[in-house]
Design a protein around this motif. Structure first.
Motif, PDB file in Angstrom:
ATOM      1  N   ASP A 116      30.140  38.087 -11.510  1.00 27.45           N
ATOM      2  CA  ASP A 116      29.615  37.710 -12.818  1.00 27.45           C
ATOM      3  C   ASP A 116      30.447  38.420 -13.885  1.00 27.45           C
ATOM      4  O   ASP A 116      30.491  39.648 -13.926  1.00 27.45           O
ATOM      5  N   ILE A 117      31.113  37.676 -14.759  1.00 25.90           N
ATOM      6  CA  ILE A 117      32.016  38.291 -15.734  1.00 25.90           C
ATOM      7  C   ILE A 117      31.276  39.170 -16.734  1.00 25.90           C
ATOM      8  O   ILE A 117      31.891  40.012 -17.402  1.00 25.90           O
ATOM      9  N   ASN A 118      29.966  39.016 -16.847  1.00 28.57           N
ATOM     10  CA  ASN A 118      29.180  39.809 -17.789  1.00 28.57           C
ATOM     11  C   ASN A 118      28.401  40.931 -17.102  1.00 28.57           C
ATOM     12  O   ASN A 118      27.440  41.451 -17.658  1.00 28.57           O
ATOM     13  N   SER A 119      28.821  41.319 -15.920  1.00 31.88           N
ATOM     14  CA  SER A 119      28.069  42.303 -15.142  1.00 31.88           C
ATOM     15  C   SER A 119      28.541  43.738 -15.335  1.00 31.88           C
ATOM     16  O   SER A 119      27.855  44.666 -14.929  1.00 31.88           O
ATOM     17  N   GLY A 120      29.704  43.970 -15.952  1.00 30.40           N
ATOM     18  CA  GLY A 120      30.201  45.326 -16.139  1.00 30.40           C
ATOM     19  C   GLY A 120      29.507  46.030 -17.287  1.00 30.40           C
ATOM     20  O   GLY A 120      29.179  45.419 -18.305  1.00 30.40           O
TER      21      GLY A 120
END
Length: 292
Positions: free
Chosen positions: A178-182
């Motif tokens: 998920d690109i928004n998980s960091g």
């Protein structure tokens, strides 16, 4: 668990040209001479609010946050540091010549006001072209490369998308698919440039001082001992009573820096036999000095 960076894992303006005077000057002086004779106006002092101090077993690393290109990540890291989130955590992943990754390997430590997941900031998109100090010449990963505010960057052809590139010593945020998980699991690149990661992950700073402490981290865990413990992660402005460190960075849009680019491309020192008239964006060191 975020253990793999692959699975979790800069119309009217033109890029700043390297002026003729800078090129002629650099051909007469070495890179070292250009740095030593640069005027004070060609340097900028790094705001203590933008510096993160990461204390590791062998000493402290100082990291400048990139508010211009990744403001959400920079602000969240400041908040995490103020909350003491990294106290007692560790740099739990070390890949030789690639990355040192730290944070909460268990993913269970709660945050207070900071966020554990952030919207990706792979690049900054602007309505008009963003001017950088551009490096002329080919690059296999981007149409344009150069420098902005003391960071190595790249851009698309129209200069409306700008991102910090994966040079050694960058400070970035690990993620899963998920690109928004960091949000909390940071990493520092060590060894070679990792340009294939560009625009796949958010880069939001670079190490100003202390890379040796990442290279001195343990490679493997020892039973009964915390693996590469983090003593603390702090905003330098918050600890002025105990740490008055100050740094300055050469302005990457200054004449001195433009001359330095030419000097690095065409070395005048007697030792050099070949001069390629070229330099890669990650091979162009940005002069950084400790003031105190």
């Amino acid at each position: 668990m975020k253990l793999s960076l692959l699975t979790l894992c800069l119309g009217a303006f033109l890029a700043a040209p390297i002026d003729v005077d800078a090129k002629e000057t650099s051909q007469k002086r070495s890179a070292g001479e250009i740095i030593m004779t640069a005027s004070s106006s060609e340097w900028r002092e790094v705001s203590a609010e933008n510096v993160i101090k990461l204390t590791l077993p062998t000493g402290a690393a100082y990291i400048e946050l990139n508010d211009k290109l990744a403001p959400i990540h920079a602000n969240n890291m400041r908040q995490l540091a103020k909350e003491g989130f990294y106290q007692g955590l560790s740099v739990y992943r070390f890949v030789e010549g690639f990355v040192a990754q730290g944070g909460d390997a268990s993913e269970s430590k709660p945050v207070k006001n900071a966020k554990k997941g952030l919207p990706a900031e792979f690049y900054l998109r602007t309505k008009t072209p963003l001017e950088i100090t551009e490096l002329k010449g080919p690059d296999g990963y981007a149409t344009k490369t150069g420098f902005l505010n003391g960071f190595a960057v790249a851009q698309n052809q129209s200069q409306t998308e700008t991102w910090q590139v994966h040079c050694p010593g960058v400070f970035a945020m690990a993620r899963d698919n998920d690109i928004n998980s960091g949000g909390t699991e940071f990493y520092v690149t060590i060894g070679n440039s990792q340009r294939y990661l560009d625009r796949n992950i958010t880069v939001f700073g670079r190490v100003l001082e202390g890379m040796e402490h990442f290279n001195l981290l343990q490679r493997t865990a020892t039973e009964g001992q915390t693996f590469n413990p983090i003593t603390d992660m702090q905003v330098l402005a918050d600890i002025k009573d105990t740490d008055n460190s100050e740094f300055r960075v050469m302005k990457t849009d200054s004449n001195a820096f433009k001359a330095l680019i030419e000097a690095r491309k065409n070395r005048v020192e007697a030792w050099f036999v070949e001069s390629p008239d070229h330099i890669d964006v990650c091979a162009m060191p940005i002069p950084t000095e400790r003031i105190k």
